[in-house]
Scaffold this active site. Structure first.
Site, PDB file in Angstrom:
ATOM      1  N   ASP A  48       0.823  -1.204   0.000  1.00 20.86           N
ATOM      2  CA  ASP A  48       0.000   0.000   0.000  1.00 20.86           C
ATOM      3  C   ASP A  48       0.860   1.259   0.000  1.00 20.86           C
ATOM      4  O   ASP A  48       0.346   2.376  -0.122  1.00 20.86           O
ATOM      5  CB  ASP A  48      -0.989   0.005   1.165  1.00 20.86           C
ATOM      6  CG  ASP A  48      -0.326  -0.032   2.535  1.00 20.86           C
ATOM      7  OD1 ASP A  48       0.915  -0.124   2.605  1.00 20.86           O
ATOM      8  OD2 ASP A  48      -1.056   0.019   3.553  1.00 20.86           O
ATOM      9  N   SER A  49       2.185   1.071   0.058  1.00 19.04           N
ATOM     10  CA  SER A  49       3.122   2.181  -0.141  1.00 19.04           C
ATOM     11  C   SER A  49       2.939   2.823  -1.504  1.00 19.04           C
ATOM     12  O   SER A  49       3.402   3.944  -1.742  1.00 19.04           O
ATOM     13  CB  SER A  49       4.565   1.691   0.013  1.00 19.04           C
ATOM     14  OG  SER A  49       4.788   0.519  -0.761  1.00 19.04           O
ATOM     15  N   ASP A  87      -0.973  -6.268  -0.224  1.00 18.13           N
ATOM     16  CA  ASP A  87      -1.256  -5.569   1.025  1.00 18.13           C
ATOM     17  C   ASP A  87      -2.759  -5.352   1.193  1.00 18.13           C
ATOM     18  O   ASP A  87      -3.447  -4.945   0.250  1.00 18.13           O
ATOM     19  CB  ASP A  87      -0.564  -4.201   1.025  1.00 18.13           C
ATOM     20  CG  ASP A  87       0.515  -4.082   2.085  1.00 18.13           C
ATOM     21  OD1 ASP A  87       0.534  -4.913   3.021  1.00 18.13           O
ATOM     22  OD2 ASP A  87       1.335  -3.163   1.984  1.00 18.13           O
ATOM     23  N   LYS A 116      -1.088  -9.496   3.143  1.00 18.55           N
ATOM     24  CA  LYS A 116      -0.413  -9.002   4.346  1.00 18.55           C
ATOM     25  C   LYS A 116      -1.340  -8.058   5.090  1.00 18.55           C
ATOM     26  O   LYS A 116      -1.982  -7.200   4.476  1.00 18.55           O
ATOM     27  CB  LYS A 116       0.885  -8.277   4.003  1.00 18.55           C
ATOM     28  CG  LYS A 116       1.633  -7.756   5.237  1.00 18.55           C
ATOM     29  CD  LYS A 116       2.984  -7.189   4.874  1.00 18.55           C
ATOM     30  CE  LYS A 116       2.924  -5.826   4.223  1.00 18.55           C
ATOM     31  NZ  LYS A 116       2.327  -4.781   5.123  1.00 18.55           N
ATOM     32  N   GLU A 118      -1.502  -5.453   8.634  1.00 15.28           N
ATOM     33  CA  GLU A 118      -0.703  -4.775   9.657  1.00 15.28           C
ATOM     34  C   GLU A 118      -1.298  -5.079  11.022  1.00 15.28           C
ATOM     35  O   GLU A 118      -2.472  -4.783  11.280  1.00 15.28           O
ATOM     36  CB  GLU A 118      -0.671  -3.263   9.403  1.00 15.28           C
ATOM     37  CG  GLU A 118       0.112  -2.883   8.162  1.00 15.28           C
ATOM     38  CD  GLU A 118       0.314  -1.385   8.036  1.00 15.28           C
ATOM     39  OE1 GLU A 118       0.026  -0.653   9.008  1.00 15.28           O
ATOM     40  OE2 GLU A 118       0.769  -0.942   6.967  1.00 15.28           O
ATOM     41  N   GLU A 185       8.898  -4.060  11.090  1.00 14.94           N
ATOM     42  CA  GLU A 185       9.300  -2.764  10.536  1.00 14.94           C
ATOM     43  C   GLU A 185       9.773  -1.785  11.603  1.00 14.94           C
ATOM     44  O   GLU A 185       9.087  -1.555  12.602  1.00 14.94           O
ATOM     45  CB  GLU A 185       8.147  -2.125   9.746  1.00 14.94           C
ATOM     46  CG  GLU A 185       8.541  -0.776   9.139  1.00 14.94           C
ATOM     47  CD  GLU A 185       7.553  -0.229   8.138  1.00 14.94           C
ATOM     48  OE1 GLU A 185       7.783   0.893   7.641  1.00 14.94           O
ATOM     49  OE2 GLU A 185       6.557  -0.910   7.832  1.00 14.94           O
TER      50      GLU A 185
END
Length: 287
Positions: A48-49, A87, A116, A118, A185
């Site tokens: 999602d970056s 993501d 993925k 978070e 991270e």
């Protein structure tokens, strides 16, 4: 990870058992996915970056499921050997377990091999439900950018023993719930090392030091395309200068008349131009 066999979650897990370092990098489109796959990475993260490095958004919070589906489809069209991880964007898995599973299923339908999320301990129910649905899940602990407002910004996590213990518990519970790998991270390196020692699945670190089972970087940071990259990113090339130089050269040639040159344009068949002129004259037009 040697060979051209398609990488699966089982290959990723076995890499830790064999002591093999895992290589992961982001990609958001077909040509980039093809190139990084040819370079031999083990995993491609459709992160999602992309919100910040591709779409120009202020953070990852504005990224939608539609964005992630579109870019996952683009990466999957490259048919990479690498494992493709999509993501889960902000608010695609937090509201309910059922919604999380449906959205994860959309990413797999788009071509992802895994998803993925978070978070760790607070999403064990989501991880378990996804596994029941046949969806491999990678967890993400430490600095979780989707929660940067709650965390107090993009800061190093785990500098105190209490905070470090919380991150370790997150990773342990995510692994116990069935995550096949855990991204760690921007934590203190000691935290990442303890997690790597304590869980049976691979740790994929970014900004958390060398004591992990693998590393991940954002491709734009690696290539020098990000104006202000994070402090843990390493630039391996200055592609921004290459692109800028190429466009400047093109602009000079257009303005001087050097582009397009001979061999870059083509004419009509023999005699057809004269016929065209006669046809135009027949319409009363002058040359």
């Amino acid at each position: 990870m040697a060979g051209r066999e398609k990488v699966t979650v089982h290959h990723v897990i076995r890499a830790k058992q064999r002591g093999e370092k895992l290589v992961m990098v982001t990609a958001y489109d077909t040509p980039t996915a093809r190139l990084v796959d040819e370079a031999g990475v083990d995993m491609i993260l459709v992160g999602d970056s992309l919100g910040m490095v591709v779409l120009g958004l202020p953070s990852t919070l504005q990224v939608t499921m539609e964005d992630m589906v579109r870019h996952t489809e683009a990466v999957a069209r490259a048919q990479p050997r690498a494992l493709v991880v999509g993501d889960m964007p902000f608010m695609s898995y937090e509201a309910s377990v059922a919604e999380a599973v449906r959205n994860a299923g959309r990413l797999l339908s788009a071509g992802a091999d895994a998803v993925k999320i978070e978070g760790g301990s607070e999403y064990t129910d989501v991880i378990k439900a996804m596994r029941r649905a046949g969806i491999p899940v990678m967890a993400h602990v430490g600095l979780t950018p989707q929660k940067h407002k709650l965390l107090g910004g993009y800061r190093l996590v785990g500098k105190t023993a209490e905070e470090a213990l919380e991150v370790i518990r997150d990773a342990e519970e995510a692994a116990e719930a069935g995550a096949f790998a855990v991204v760690v991270e921007f934590t203190a390196w000691e935290v990442a090392r303890e997690i790597t020692r304590r869980i049976s699945v691979p740790t994929i670190c970014i900004g958390s030091g060398p004591h992990c089972d693998g590393q991940v970087l954002v491709i734009h940071d690696m290539l020098g395309l990000t104006p202000s990259p994070p402090p843990f990113a390493k630039r391996y090339a200055d592609v921004a200068s290459v692109i800028r130089g190429a466009v400047e050269a093109y602009a000079r040639e257009v303005r001087s008349g050097a582009f397009p040159g001979e061999g870059m344009y083509w004419g009509m068949k023999s005699g057809e131009h004269q016929r065209l002129l006669k046809l135009l004259e027949g319409r009363g037009e002058k040359r």
